[in-house]
Design an enzyme around this catalytic site. Structure first.
Site, short mmCIF file in Angstrom:
data_model
loop_
_atom_site.label_atom_id
_atom_site.label_comp_id
_atom_site.label_asym_id
_atom_site.label_seq_id
_atom_site.Cartn_x
_atom_site.Cartn_y
_atom_site.Cartn_z
N SER A 1 -10.20 -0.99 6.91
CA SER A 1 -9.57 -0.78 5.61
C SER A 1 -8.94 -1.99 4.95
O SER A 1 -8.41 -1.89 3.85
CB SER A 1 -8.51 0.33 5.73
OG SER A 1 -9.12 1.56 6.02
N SER B 1 -9.43 1.78 3.06
CA SER B 1 -8.50 2.57 2.29
C SER B 1 -7.52 1.74 1.46
O SER B 1 -6.78 2.27 0.63
CB SER B 1 -7.70 3.48 3.22
OG SER B 1 -6.99 2.71 4.19
N LYS C 1 0.84 -1.21 0.00
CA LYS C 1 0.00 0.00 0.00
C LYS C 1 0.87 1.25 0.00
O LYS C 1 1.90 1.31 0.68
CB LYS C 1 -0.90 -0.05 1.24
CG LYS C 1 -1.97 1.01 1.34
CD LYS C 1 -2.84 0.70 2.55
CE LYS C 1 -3.93 1.72 2.77
NZ LYS C 1 -4.81 1.34 3.90
#
Length: 423
Positions: free
Chosen positions: A169, A145, A76
């Site tokens: 997330s 996210s 990420k």
């Protein structure tokens, strides 16, 4: 009417029996996975937009003696990489090039993984959507996210991706995109070099095509022996609808009931989990802790580049400034009490079954959905996993969430595999 969902296993090391081969025999499998992934990227990335940065792989023979044998891993884009930019989903950090890898990236490299892709994140891993779409319908959100991480694995671009969870997330985008999403126990994986949002809640985790793939990556990073199958005995499964059951759609309710019925037919004993008022207080305490910490973790950005912060994020950061120290201390006290109470409940069951999200992926790219079914569990610090069990009439994945005991992640992964096989 829900149907069974079949995860995309085109890049799954376990589906290709990676673990059954010796080190030398694994290398052609790794080569095949890398080629399959890049082929999927060439075909789908234009629409899905899962990656913030990429680089070319190197010859897998270099990784011959290492557990992951050169398998690709996406991380990420709030996680520092010394060889690719880390931009945090924000114009503030456009082109930002760290000098060093985050701790989790170093662990991946030590285990023989190739970090070839930075996956798209929402701004600072909060709520403001970025550019990624859902592989099952590009007009629907992939969740957030860890948007790019979930979408890339779902589209067969990667065998593994690293995400983070502060609210929901990992588990929520895993449910929306139809992949396995594992949030380990809090503090299991090092967050050094990962942009902090709430230091009491931020947790690193994985997205992968199957539970055995999760087990492979977990064992490699934790430097432990392969996880053994769980003892073949009937399970005791707690069913937690929680106080938010009224927020769940019919699809989610049907998934919970279908899963519970299937597990019962396999011999599991089902136990209804009561949801005391203390847990509702802890749900609210998550917000207090989250807001108090996020405006401090992002103080430099607030003070230096306020005009480059989205209105949605700035509203939360400013709300955090209004949280008093006394409120923060009180919220942490409630959280501690709730953890004790939740641990006592967990002692009576092997694993807990609960919704991963209130619905399938919403038909919008202006929102990443809501984490209401995840926040309490993140605050509890317990391991959680989305199992992509079903698909609805629109062809969208519907998951169920499993919850284990804090610190017992190896056992939880084995339990998750058993539950998945029974479903």
């Amino acid at each position: 009417m829900l149907k069974k969902f079949q995860p995309n296993l085109s890049c799954s090391p376990s589906a290709l029996k990676f673990g059954e081969f010796g080190v030398a025999e694994r290398l052609p499998i790794v080569d095949s996975i890398i080629k399959e992934g890049f082929s999927a990227i060439a075909e789908k990335e234009h629409d899905i937009k899962a990656f913030a940065a990429q680089k070319e792989p190197i010859a897998v023979d270099k990784f011959r003696s290492l557990p992951l044998s050169g398998l690709p891993v996406g991380v990420k884009d709030i996680i520092d990489t010394a060889d690719m930019p880390t931009q945090h989903g924000s114009p503030i950090y456009k082109g930002n090039q760290p000098k060093a890898d985050a701790a989790i990236v170093s662990l991946i490299r030590r285990a023989g993984g190739q970090v070839l892709h930075k996956t798209v994140t929402t701004e600072f891993a909060f709520l403001t959507p970025n550019i990624t779409t859902n592989p099952h319908n590009i007009t629907h959100t992939p969740g957030g996210s860890s948007s790019g991480s979930a979408a890339a694995v779902a589209a067969g671009m990667l065998p593994f991706a690293i995400g983070t969870q502060t609210g929901g997330s990992i588990v929520r985008p895993a449910s929306y995109c139809g992949v396995f999403g594992f949030k380990p126990s809090f503090d299991s994986l090092p967050t050094v070099g990962t942009k902090a949002f709430s230091w009491s809640l931020d947790t690193l985790g994985f997205l992968a095509p199957s539970v055995p793939d999760m087990q492979l990556l977990w064992s490699a990073l934790m430097q432990t022996a392969p996880i053994k199958p769980i003892v073949p005995r009937p399970l005791t499964i707690g069913v937690a609808k929680t106080a938010l059951w009224h927020d769940a759609t019919d699809d989610i309710k049907d998934a919970m009931e279908t899963a519970a019925e299937a597990l019962s037919k396999e011999g599991a004993s089902l136990v209804h989990i009561e949801w005391p008022e203390l847990f509702d207080q802890a749900f609210d305490a998550h917000q207090t802790i989250h807001d108090y910490e996020c405006c401090r973790a992002n103080a430099w950005e607030m003070d230096t580049y306020p005009g480059l912060i989205s209105p949605m994020l700035m509203e939360t950061l400013q709300a955090g400034l209004r949280v008093t120290r006394a409120d923060y201390v009180s919220a942490n006290s409630i959280a501690a009490s709730a953890r004790d109470a939740f641990a006592q409940i967990q002692e009576t069951v092997d694993v807990i079954l609960t919704p991963p999200a209130p619905s399938a992926a919403p038909a919008t790219l202006q929102s990443t959905g809501t984490s209401i079914f995840n926040r309490f569990l993140t605050l509890m610090g317990v391991p959680c996993m989305n199992l992509p069990a079903y698909v609805n009439s629109e062809g969208l994945p519907i998951g169920i969430q499993l919850v284990g005991r804090k610190g017992e992640d190896d056992a939880f992964l084995a339990l998750a595999h058993k539950v998945w096989r029974q479903l």
